[in-house]
Design a protein around this motif. Structure first.
Motif, PDB file in Angstrom:
ATOM      1  N   ILE A 171     -77.144 -44.210 -38.126  1.00 24.64           N
ATOM      2  CA  ILE A 171     -77.013 -44.323 -39.584  1.00 24.64           C
ATOM      3  C   ILE A 171     -77.144 -45.778 -40.024  1.00 24.64           C
ATOM      4  O   ILE A 171     -77.783 -46.091 -41.033  1.00 24.64           O
ATOM      5  CB  ILE A 171     -75.672 -43.721 -40.033  1.00 24.64           C
ATOM      6  N   ARG A 172     -76.544 -46.704 -39.236  1.00 23.35           N
ATOM      7  CA  ARG A 172     -76.667 -48.124 -39.579  1.00 23.35           C
ATOM      8  C   ARG A 172     -78.114 -48.604 -39.477  1.00 23.35           C
ATOM      9  O   ARG A 172     -78.592 -49.380 -40.310  1.00 23.35           O
ATOM     10  CB  ARG A 172     -75.773 -48.945 -38.657  1.00 23.35           C
ATOM     11  N   ASP A 174     -80.757 -46.747 -39.840  1.00 21.67           N
ATOM     12  CA  ASP A 174     -81.472 -46.193 -40.998  1.00 21.67           C
ATOM     13  C   ASP A 174     -81.165 -46.983 -42.266  1.00 21.67           C
ATOM     14  O   ASP A 174     -82.063 -47.251 -43.086  1.00 21.67           O
ATOM     15  CB  ASP A 174     -81.075 -44.724 -41.199  1.00 21.67           C
ATOM     16  N   ILE A 175     -79.900 -47.367 -42.432  1.00 22.76           N
ATOM     17  CA  ILE A 175     -79.520 -48.136 -43.629  1.00 22.76           C
ATOM     18  C   ILE A 175     -80.215 -49.491 -43.639  1.00 22.76           C
ATOM     19  O   ILE A 175     -80.708 -49.956 -44.676  1.00 22.76           O
ATOM     20  CB  ILE A 175     -77.990 -48.286 -43.695  1.00 22.76           C
ATOM     21  N   SER A 176     -80.256 -50.166 -42.457  1.00 25.35           N
ATOM     22  CA  SER A 176     -80.923 -51.473 -42.390  1.00 25.35           C
ATOM     23  C   SER A 176     -82.419 -51.338 -42.674  1.00 25.35           C
ATOM     24  O   SER A 176     -83.007 -52.161 -43.395  1.00 25.35           O
ATOM     25  CB  SER A 176     -80.693 -52.098 -41.013  1.00 25.35           C
ATOM     26  N   GLU A 179     -82.851 -50.861 -46.318  1.00 25.80           N
ATOM     27  CA  GLU A 179     -82.661 -52.117 -47.041  1.00 25.80           C
ATOM     28  C   GLU A 179     -83.894 -53.011 -46.939  1.00 25.80           C
ATOM     29  O   GLU A 179     -84.291 -53.657 -47.918  1.00 25.80           O
ATOM     30  CB  GLU A 179     -81.431 -52.842 -46.497  1.00 25.80           C
TER      31      GLU A 179
END
Length: 669
Positions: A171-172, A174-176, A179
């Protein structure tokens, strides 16, 4: 047993208890201390149990622990007769009872926490049936059940999300990545903004583009909604047509139950079957045979190439041209008898096509009717096999429904009486349990007194006996008081219940009358609705038939009008041609030279002679141009050379006249 105690001690020494016990200290705990340990474990599972047992009576503690163990579905070892000993041991803090409970709780702590959490929301409150007759109470109970089902669904979704395998690292990542993409998009947007700012009226253009995008999205949404509504309308129309056909067939079957109607129906079926056998099926068979013969012929022929296909296309075009010519000749003849016959032939072909279409529709409806009858027979057989009785119809079904209603009212009354008996039985059972618990505590106290006085002797002094008898008399008095209190409480409850019943009796009677009125009104409404639907269906079918007839007559009228206008135009053309031909013949035959000159033949001959003379002159001119082409080209070339020579001399003369400009140009180069 030692392994069990060891597991309990190890679990209590860990988080979140941190008791720092060993086997000796744990085994030396007293009954109250063991109960406190059990209460601490239960409080870890359910935070509501976090209380000090010294602040409540043993009966309250035992009741609270037993209710929670029942929710957690703990089954004590032994049979039903050992339940009383289990309750007694739980009250007095017996080690053989508490050790298995602790072992079971500590083994399944995580699972039991979840079960205790769910029990707070999923244990259903039993509402008496007499209170459910009130509409507000019934609506509240229904909302309560709906909220409980919603909680179950949400909890299942939460558990599925927990066990779905999503990791925080993914998830991190994917978030990065999102962004980074966002930053790139922001940069692109800024660049585009800078480009657009140089354009005039860019704000207005952006606003228009935004409105265009919104309108496109709205258009897509409306198109999707329109398609969905079209699909729903199509399904609704199909369903309505099926129901209307079923209603018509059922009405015809119910109305035409006489011998004359049956004979008419049989005659119609015989006519239809004879038409199918004598006309339609032979035509279809002949067409299928022709198609088969053609396909066999195509298969038997060798493979064709591109040239063969081109030849066939040319032949087809030639044949089509011949057909068009023949049609034009036929129309030029304009025979009235043949025109009338063609009209009759067209009408006959239209009628035959309509007849074939209606026959196909009738065949399809018969097949549908047969399939529906088969389904009805299958359903009746299934109900007969399931219940062993025939399917009720009409008045029998109404009588059966009235019997069911009377039985349901009797059942509700009996169920209410049973609920009252159950409530009384629960009260008596609870009093019995309390009395047994008190008796057990008294016996336990007596045993402890005997142990204190010594194990070797079993006789007591007169004072001890008197004290015990006094205690017993006090206990008996307390029992009598409690029984009197309980009986008074039961009488009060019975009186309150009877008052509530008497207060609710007229309301229930009014409610029953209103329900009967509501049922009658709903039946009348259904009957009126069925009458309206049948009338609307009949009118709609008549309207559709009339529309089809009007459409067919309009098409025929348009065809006739087009034929009429075409024939009028052809007649006018022919009249003009005939008039010109007669004028030409008169002018050609007449002896007057001026009339002959006006004739088209003379004019054409004059024009032909003029054009021939003009052609001779042009040919002579062409011949002269060809002969003089070579010398003329040489002369033109000589003139061009002379022009170049004169231009060169001019340039030389100008250079001689201006030497200074020549020197400057030399230095510049």
């Amino acid at each position: 047993m030692s392994d069990q105690i060891k597991f309990i001690v190890d679990s209590l020494n860990k988080e979140p208890f941190k008791k720092n016990y060993n086997l000796i200290t744990f085994d030396s705990l007293g009954p109250m201390q063991l109960l406190q340990v059990l209460n601490d474990v239960l409080a870890e599972i359910d935070p509501k149990q976090d209380v000090d047992i010294r602040e409540e009576t043993p009966e309250q503690t035992a009741k609270r622990m037993l209710s929670l163990l029942g929710i957690l579905k703990y089954k004590p070892p032994g049979n039903a007769t050992d339940m009383s000993t289990f309750r007694q041991g739980l009250v007095i803090g017996s080690k053989p009872v508490i050790y298995p409970v602790l072992h079971w709780l500590l083994q399944r702590s995580s699972e039991l926490k979840k079960r205790a959490y769910l029990a707070r929301f999923l244990i259903k409150l039993e509402v008496p049936s007499e209170f459910l007759q009130d509409e507000t109470v019934a609506d509240t109970n229904k909302q309560y059940e709906e909220l409980m089902e919603a909680f179950k669904a949400l909890h299942k979704e939460c558990e599925q999300l927990k066990t779905s395998g999503f990791s925080t690292a993914e998830i991190r990542r994917d978030i990065s990545a999102m962004e980074e993409e966002k930053d790139q998009l922001m940069k692109r947007v800024e660049r585009l903004k800078k480009r657009v700012e140089t354009v005039q009226n860019h704000q207005r253009m952006l606003k228009i583009a935004r409105q265009l995008r919104v309108e496109k999205e709205r258009e897509e949404f409306l198109a999707q909604q329109k398609q969905e509504q079209k699909n729903q309308l199509f399904h609704a129309v199909q369903r309505l047509q099926r129901v209307q056909n079923q209603l018509k067939s059922m009405r015809h079957a119910a109305a035409d139950a006489k011998p004359e109607s049956l004979m008419k129906r049989l005659e119609e079926e015989i006519k239809f079957n004879s038409y199918m056998v004598t006309e339609k099926f032979p035509k279809e068979l002949e067409s299928k045979k022709k198609e088969l013969h053609f396909l066999q012929k195509v298969v038997s022929e060798p493979a064709m190439g591109h040239s063969d296909l081109l030849e066939l296309e040319s032949k087809v075009n030639e044949v089509n041209a011949e057909i068009n010519q023949l049609i034009e000749k036929k129309m030029m003849r304009n025979e009235p008898i043949e025109g009338k016959l063609s009209l009759y032939r067209q009408q006959a072909s239209i009628i035959s096509r309509k007849k074939e279409a209606k026959a196909e529709e009738l065949q399809e409806t018969k097949e549908k009717l047969a399939s529906l009858e088969r389904e009805v027979s299958v359903k009746t057989n299934q109900t007969r096999e399931f219940d062993g009785t025939e399917v009720l119809k009409g008045d029998e079904f109404k009588r059966y429904v009235s019997k069911l209603r009377s039985k349901s009212t009797v059942f509700k009354k009996k169920h209410q009486i049973i609920a009252e008996f159950k409530a009384e039985f629960g009260l008596l059972q609870r009093t019995e349990e309390l009395l047994k618990q008190r008796q057990e505590t008294i016996q336990h106290q007596l045993r402890t007194i005997e142990e204190k006085k010594g194990i070797s002797g079993y006789s007591y002094t007169q004072e001890e006996l008197e004290r015990v008898s006094a205690l017993k008399s006090e206990v008996d008095e307390m029992k009598g008081r409690t029984l009197d209190d309980m009986s008074e409480m039961v009488k009060k409850l019975n009186s309150l219940v009877s008052e509530k019943k008497s207060a609710l009796a007229p309301v229930i009677k009014e409610l029953r009358q209103l329900r009967q009125k509501c049922q009658e009104l709903t039946q009348e409404c259904d009957e009126k609705r069925t009458q309206y639907d049948s009338c609307a269906a009949g009118l709609e079918s008549n309207r559709s038939k009339l529309e089809q007839e009007v459409r067919g007559l309009r098409e025929e009228c348009l065809q006739e009008e087009s034929k009429y206008h075409y024939t009028n135009c052809m007649i006018k053309n022919l009249e003009v041609q005939l008039r010109r031909a007669t004028d030409e013949m008169k002018a050609y035959v007449s002896s007057d030279q001026q009339e002959k000159r006006k004739a088209i033949r003379e004019q054409y001959t004059k024009n032909i002679t003029e054009q021939e003379n003009l052609g001779k002159k042009l040919r002579e001119k062409q011949k002269a141009v060809r002969e003089s082409h070579g010398p003329n080209m040489k002369q033109a070339k000589m003139w061009r050379d002379l022009e170049q020579l004169m231009e060169c001399k001019k340039q030389c003369f100008l250079k001689q006249q201006s030497p200074a400009s020549i020197g400057q140009s030399f230095f510049l180069t």
